[in-house]
Design an enzyme around this catalytic site. Structure first.
Site, PDB file in Angstrom:
ATOM      1  CE  LYS A   9      -3.900   2.418   0.597  1.00  0.00           C
ATOM      2  NZ  LYS A   9      -4.548   2.574   1.901  1.00  0.00           N
TER       3      LYS A   9
ATOM      4  CD  GLU B 211      -1.451   9.481   7.563  1.00  0.00           C
ATOM      5  OE1 GLU B 211      -1.485   8.519   8.328  1.00  0.00           O
ATOM      6  OE2 GLU B 211      -2.233   9.620   6.598  1.00  0.00           O
TER       7      GLU B 211
END
Length: 341
Positions: free
Chosen positions: A216, A297
């Site tokens: 991912k 993030e």
């Protein structure tokens, strides 16, 4: 743990992913399981007033669930399962709130992008078992207050966005991959997976959650910061020759670092780049946060590629450049107090 033994579930951070799971659980499990959410601000007020609304991909009307909602986890009873929908850089500040929900048998399913704070707990792929990183867990508050032994890892393949307070839009029929840090198939993870499936949350249990994390991360480490820096949608990035070349460079660095830590990858870089062209005109989560003026993030998605590159002595020059740029972008965004001009 058996699925029927899970009576109380709290979703801590009911944003796009957490909120969509909360609605599915509330609608799919009925009164057998008590579902609650921890949220804040206008989102919380809308959930309290009108319920939490989710538009499934292609749906013309939302599914609405009335759910117990609070901004203070201490108002809730101890939970059998806590599902966190917070991003990696938000978790440390929430540690005491999450800890207030725990009893001795509580498991905490953490939906996270990038390298999680618990990554090296019971890691058998590398020689770095139990290594901790200050940038992921300042002061080891998560390690001490929650404990990595409670964690169920979770990698999400679900496009979602909070389009208005209390309203969530899903862009695909997603899936979630669960895994124990030990990679064991425990009774706990089997029960949690079964409960989610019963509620219509599509999921599988991985025999190696770290491989899932790295696969991912190939996309997240490239698309999220590049989209924030350019404000481009996925389609714009992938069909721009210069940007798509940069995507491949980042992916190559991520793969090299992951392999140095024992990770296995399902696709070649060329295959992964080609696959990404089919994602469509999606705004990444980092771009969503930038446009909303929220902090980005960065560390779990980009910073840890660089840090783990140093740990494994793998060069990451493109990632280092992107890290410097997106860090300054975040700094300026927070200084100005808004993500849009």
């Amino acid at each position: 743990m058996e699925a029927h033994a899970i009576k109380n579930v709290c979703i801590y951070g009911a944003g796009a992913l957490g909120g969509s799971i909360a609605v599915k659980l509330a609608m799919g499990l009925g009164e057998r399981v008590q579902i609650s959410v921890v949220a804040r601000g206008a989102h919380l007020e809308s959930i309290r007033a009108q319920g939490l609304r989710v538009w499934e991909a292609g749906a013309s009307s939302p599914v609405t669930a009335r759910i117990t909602a609070t901004d203070d986890a201490r108002e809730l009873p101890p939970q059998d399962l806590v599902i966190t929908g917070l991003k990696g850089h938000q978790l440390a500040a929430a540690a005491s709130g999450i800890a207030a929900l725990l009893h001795p048998g509580t498991r905490v399913m953490m939906i996270l992008n990038g390298i999680p704070w618990w990554y090296f707990h019971r890691d058998r792929q590398s020689s770095h078992a139990e290594t901790q990183f200050e940038e992921l867990d300042p002061g080891s508050v998560l390690w001490r207050q929650l404990g990595p032994e409670r964690v169920i890892g979770c990698v999400a393949y679900q496009g979602a966005e909070v389009i208005n307070p209390g309203s969530i839009q899903l862009s695909n029929n997603g899936r979630y991959v669960l895994g124990e840090p030990s990679d064991e198939h425990t009774a706990d993870i089997a029960a949690i997976s079964a409960l989610l499936m019963e509620a219509g949350v599509n999921n599988t249990i991985s025999p190696n959650i770290r491989n899932e994390i790295w696969n991912k991360l190939l996309g997240n480490a490239a698309f999220n910061p590049i989209s924030a820096l350019t404000r481009a949608l996925m389609t714009d990035i992938m069909f721009d020759p210069g940007l798509s070349k940069m995507v491949a460079q980042v992916m190559t660095e991520v793969r090299s670092v992951g392999e140095a830590l024992g990770a296995k990858f399902a696709l070649s870089i060329a295959e992964r780049v080609e696959q990404s062209k089919a994602i469509g005109p999606v705004r990444t989560s980092m771009l969503q946060d930038l446009l909303a003026g929220k902090s980005l993030e960065i560390t779990p998605l980009v910073g840890m590629v660089v840090s783990l590159g140093r740990l494994t002595k793998v060069p990451t020059p493109t990632s280092e450049t992107i890290l410097a740029l997106v860090t300054q972008l975040d700094r300026e965004t927070q200084r100005s107090g808004a993500g849009t001009p």
